[in-house]
Design an enzyme around this catalytic site. Sequence first.
Site, PDB file in Angstrom:
ATOM      1  N   GLU D 100      13.131  12.063   2.269  1.00 17.66           N
ATOM      2  CA  GLU D 100      12.754  13.387   2.851  1.00 17.66           C
ATOM      3  C   GLU D 100      13.520  13.558   4.157  1.00 17.66           C
ATOM      4  OE1 GLU D 100       8.382  14.009   3.777  1.00 17.66           O
ATOM      5  OE2 GLU D 100       8.760  15.829   4.536  1.00 17.66           O
ATOM      6  N   LYS D 230      -7.062   5.031  -6.120  1.00 18.59           N
ATOM      7  CA  LYS D 230      -6.258   5.826  -6.307  1.00 18.59           C
ATOM      8  C   LYS D 230      -6.674   7.404  -6.584  1.00 18.59           C
ATOM      9  CE  LYS D 230      -3.390   2.162  -7.789  1.00 18.59           C
ATOM     10  NZ  LYS D 230      -2.837   1.200  -8.889  1.00 18.59           N
ATOM     11  N   ASP D 305       1.474  -0.553  -3.395  1.00 21.43           N
ATOM     12  CA  ASP D 305       1.003   0.387  -4.503  1.00 21.43           C
ATOM     13  C   ASP D 305       1.338   1.922  -3.999  1.00 21.43           C
ATOM     14  OD1 ASP D 305       0.103   1.686  -6.709  1.00 21.43           O
ATOM     15  OD2 ASP D 305      -1.228  -0.078  -7.248  1.00 21.43           O
ATOM     16  N   HIS D 400      13.645  21.171  10.332  1.00 16.14           N
ATOM     17  CA  HIS D 400      14.170  21.121   8.818  1.00 16.14           C
ATOM     18  C   HIS D 400      15.247  21.802   8.612  1.00 16.14           C
ATOM     19  CE1 HIS D 400       9.532  21.350   7.417  1.00 16.14           C
ATOM     20  NE2 HIS D 400       9.967  20.107   7.749  1.00 16.14           N
TER      21      HIS D 400
END
Lengths: 405, 405, 405, 405
Positions: D100, D230, D305, D400
């Site tokens: 990103e 999760k 993870d 951006h």
Amino acid sequence: MEKEEILKKVISGKIKIYQIENFTETTEEAVEIRRAAIEKIRNISLNHIGKYSLNSENLFGKNIENMIGVVEVPMGIVGPLKVNGNYANGNFYVPMATSEGALVASTNRGASVITASGGAITTIFKNGMSRAPVLRLKSSRDYYKVSEFIVSNFDEIKKESEKNSRFRKLQKIVPYLVGRNLFLRFVYDTGDSMGMNGVTIGTDAAIKVIEDKFPEIKCVSLSGNLCTDKKSSAINLIEGRGKSITAEIMIPDKIIKDKLKTDADTLIDVNYRKNFIGSAQAGSYGFNAHFANIVAAIFLATGQDIAQVVEGSQGFTTVEKDENGVYFAVTLPSLEVATVGGGTRIETQKEALDILGISGGSKFSGDNAKALSEICASAVLAGEISLIGALAARHLTKAHMEYGR
Amino acid sequence: MEKEEILKKVISGKIKIYQIENFTETTEEAVEIRRAAIEKIRNISLNHIGKYSLNSENLFGKNIENMIGVVEVPMGIVGPLKVNGNYANGNFYVPMATSEGALVASTNRGASVITASGGAITTIFKNGMSRAPVLRLKSSRDYYKVSEFIVSNFDEIKKESEKNSRFRKLQKIVPYLVGRNLFLRFVYDTGDSMGMNGVTIGTDAAIKVIEDKFPEIKCVSLSGNLCTDKKSSAINLIEGRGKSITAEIMIPDKIIKDKLKTDADTLIDVNYRKNFIGSAQAGSYGFNAHFANIVAAIFLATGQDIAQVVEGSQGFTTVEKDENGVYFAVTLPSLEVATVGGGTRIETQKEALDILGISGGSKFSGDNAKALSEICASAVLAGEISLIGALAARHLTKAHMEYGR
Amino acid sequence: MEKEEILKKVISGKIKIYQIENFTETTEEAVEIRRAAIEKIRNISLNHIGKYSLNSENLFGKNIENMIGVVEVPMGIVGPLKVNGNYANGNFYVPMATSEGALVASTNRGASVITASGGAITTIFKNGMSRAPVLRLKSSRDYYKVSEFIVSNFDEIKKESEKNSRFRKLQKIVPYLVGRNLFLRFVYDTGDSMGMNGVTIGTDAAIKVIEDKFPEIKCVSLSGNLCTDKKSSAINLIEGRGKSITAEIMIPDKIIKDKLKTDADTLIDVNYRKNFIGSAQAGSYGFNAHFANIVAAIFLATGQDIAQVVEGSQGFTTVEKDENGVYFAVTLPSLEVATVGGGTRIETQKEALDILGISGGSKFSGDNAKALSEICASAVLAGEISLIGALAARHLTKAHMEYGR
Amino acid sequence: MEKEEILKKVISGKIKIYQIENFTETTEEAVEIRRAAIEKIRNISLNHIGKYSLNSENLFGKNIENMIGVVEVPMGIVGPLKVNGNYANGNFYVPMATSEGALVASTNRGASVITASGGAITTIFKNGMSRAPVLRLKSSRDYYKVSEFIVSNFDEIKKESEKNSRFRKLQKIVPYLVGRNLFLRFVYDTGDSMGMNGVTIGTDAAIKVIEDKFPEIKCVSLSGNLCTDKKSSAINLIEGRGKSITAEIMIPDKIIKDKLKTDADTLIDVNYRKNFIGSAQAGSYGFNAHFANIVAAIFLATGQDIAQVVEGSQGFTTVEKDENGVYFAVTLPSLEVATVGGGTRIETQKEALDILGISGGSKFSGDNAKALSEICASAVLAGEISLIGALAARHLTKAHMEYGR
């Protein structure tokens, strides 16, 4: 001052509506004048509001201010409802106050299913009323010293929090930290009282011990909304508040067929799709059909705090296949009930508790409130059985139309 | 049958408590017998429950079954409360029924702050009552054909859903899919009625159109909990139910100091830490102090469905710095109110609505219910101002103790 | 400047680590110097981080800044996975990048169940990327004029929001009000791109139209968190974001027995108690076993934004009795995927998309991203089948131990 | 068998893709064949996926199955970031892997604000990894005997749960009841490992003690989703999982102006309206701007993870007025990190941990993982400061566009 004179001054605004008691000898007189003032100002009649059976002298300042009379809500009765509780045991007639047509009839149908199936079995698995102030620390690091202080001085804090009460018992203080905001969730046993006011007083005293020790730390609000009182919340769903209770019943296939006009598989299917998938998609803490209806009606009849129907509506209905029928259960993690204090001492409400045989304090403080939670959960179970049954048999709208709701 | 004979049979169980009306000429007689039966069975007296001003003949089947009498809850008055609404405009005296000491007095204090500050400004930004059945599709793929059918046949479905009602107007049907479960959230304008029963009937009729078209698709439950009725839910918080409304006020510093004994910064700080951080940590949908208290008391006084206090307690209190004071607002996304139907026609409740000048249906259907929502939101604003103010000034426990709650 | 000299200055702090590209001719050189600087400062070796196959010249400023090399994550393959989608149709080998032992093997087992059962059927039921700025109104009353302006000028706002993009299509603007905060949720079709940056640019332009019209209204933040991006949220669970998709399969009893070593009833029971009751009690938006694992591994392999695993983990697993087996489905309401832009153009990620045959833009913009969502949902289905199956057969820990996780 | 022959059989399906390792001597060979098979079947080239620095022999079965190569994600560096932790103390260069654009640059800006302001102060206030099996009781009443058994036999259960591990320490077992479903939330200290697999093994052993005692009670699933792993959840937000940690900083007005181009009031306002009001309205557990971005990038770089970014994204950003500036803090209640086990042993990931000086186990087990949580939280703080700052200064879209995201 003469009654007429006071009335005039109220109408003209010279006496405020909350000041009338200062000018009359009895509360009753003040109530009359206030009602008369509203009637004049609004040019209406409040005949029904003005007729009541309660003794207003007992109410002023304890239960109401600026009183003009009463609202009357019809009270019905459900039963016999068999409850096999640890505190409530036997066949009960349960008072419900409501203006929702079909609610009492529907709950009664559920009660007859329960009673025919041998009675509801109840399990109270937690019991504690909470109050959670929020403190502003200088830095989040202060968490260590404050939480250590609480652990080391728990006995002293507990003693302070229990002052001037025979019944309030501090069980634990659980800390939560967000930035430099420290929330301390105090949890108490409050006997037969609901306990909200007691725990506020107790927690205020307890907090002073902490503030005295750490003058740089400020109690921003005695309630920091982690209590959580009268607002839906995950913390109550998970950790409980008031009584956390389950009521369950095994309903044989024959009874499902005879009384509910449906079958086990359909009951299970409706509950799964509506109460689990639907509530999950809705982002709801109510994985149930209508706990709130039954809780509200019993709370209203028996003088509970009806704003706490909010937490009372949280919880789960589980319907599962069992040998020769279904296992049907409701779990209410945050049911706050009392048999002393608040509205329970008002005449009609006290009589409603008398119907259940549990008005006032119990020999072992807390037993009456626990019994009430067992009856309440069993009635909620009845309500769920009946509504899930009606949806399964698809006669919800029919019932509505018949009863003209 | 003679009264005495019926009574005996009720006590012995030969006549069930819900069958008494079948054997008496009047409802009143049945109520008396039922109450007498409970008195005998329990060996108690229900004098107060048995004294009431309501005409029971109007209640049976519409508002109650198995009636034994009434519960009386003290009614107080708050005001004058100035409301600058689009439907309610002027100074109002607001009836509140409660047994919680200090609540009316506290709300009255907030009302005086509002009135002194120029009156609450209200904005109704959504209005729709919903019912959301759950359908079981054969496959999730059926989603396409059903949702397309609904779009293409909206007019026909709408017509069916509005049958036999002058007021019910279907606004939209929003589909949600989970696995092969299709939830259709029907949203209606229901005029001055709360509308729950009407939308159930209308949705039942509408669903039949879909079922006729797709015989392989089954409506599992007329309510799939995405409505969401009487359960906390994110869907109501986000999309609204009933009236979605904001009430706001600018409070000048001088009034904060004089009436609330605190200052702007402290009000803002308490609201931020309690109502936002605290509620966020609690996982609550109530980012407020005690919406439920005021909503419950007005609902009870005016004959609303008190189980809907659950949604009514959802919402946000925002307090923000403004030139020379604070901007104080409450937002209630799911406030369900009515001036016709349900409990609003009961005598004392109707009188309470008369105090507000909005009992019964309005000239332009819906205006009275909208006015009620504006008054209700303004009173909620009063309640929040007062409690946040009390917490800021740290006299919550003091107030409790004085009023003996 | 010489490389050595730059390095010295970086180590001494005279050149900041983000300034190195200003002093070198190629990005590659800057990466080397930066890595060397860290090696010196920390006295370590970064041999593996420094060896890579990517061309760093393409990455700088588009995908990374302050680059020192790469992380390598092992990529495995699952398949053949049969997908019967509207966009993805056939047998797929699905790349998954993970360091969690057993995950690929487990998903592969699920894939073989799906393929043997005829392939996953997928249904995309919503498609829209959102951005929701928050505006501060003067008063909540401004809601009326702003929302009316948006309705009346939708075409102009839409045009502005779509400027400089062939693919971005504004679908709707949904207003939400809290106090005087107006949230406008802009929803777009973004073709084959994930669209987050595009919709930010488009919404910025659109907001300017509103700000120009109402100078007294202030856009406080271009994102007001109602988007909701990279945070769990009920709004995404309910209203969706990116692709809302279901993947389903009917698994015959024989395959359940042969491949999963369990039976239909046990699968249903585990799913009901774990994924519904457990998640309900936990206050979770993940009514599933481990969506996040599969979504994360595919996102990582194919260059998606891995922070969006947060929304991707939201959703529902439903397992239901069916003739001769079970109906097994997963529903992912907020799966945000792309085949162009972001990380999808990096060499290894592009190759991973090539394995699926959908790298880059599609003929009809959006088809590739939709196909990816179908494959992803089908792989998630595989993951759920396998884990629920393992839990049902109680060999979760065994699997863990065997694979040494 | 010859390589070519195996390849043919894989392509023809005679050898399944997961069986290749059975026919080759080395893992490396199997990886090559598998990749070649995919290239043939799909008629593509996987040159980049096939070039890697890792030793595949170490990965098979521990971190991956069905391996075909690796995905490469660019790694950047943020720093110096000053952390004043109890475990991490000093200036750190923090590795972040992401695709990103602008993320590393933005976080770096935040880091420079923190470092210039004296460094982030961190407070770990909880530490425990949980696993929560669900047991089906015969009746909810069994709750009493099971919970009593657990209390009375805690030492034995603890011993069983800690077998074969030097590091796993059982802290507590917390029971939750829904109907007849008993969830037991086991909470452990797991030292420097994240601990998910260890606690699964330990809990499996512990549950057997309970099952042996009560043969009529059935463990339905070793994970009952109250863990919660999760998936977003209120239980983790409230009770924590992994490390519960706060990182805070006082930013002087001058630095706000110089580095963030805005002021204290605007920062506070953006945070209040976006991160509190917006997230509240969205029904989000992320009362923050973009925790997930920073957590994901560090997790990916350091071998955590990445599916646990889901919980890692939960939490609160608080920005408050302070003397001469703002108090800015992030609170992450469920940050699960490790320096041993899982992906932390892979070569590039281990090097990333080396950059922080905390790869592998620490002298006092747990200290390295705690240090990692402190660095991670401080980097999250940097990310929040920068993004809230950018929104306040309204240059989000500009950033951006410049970086071409």
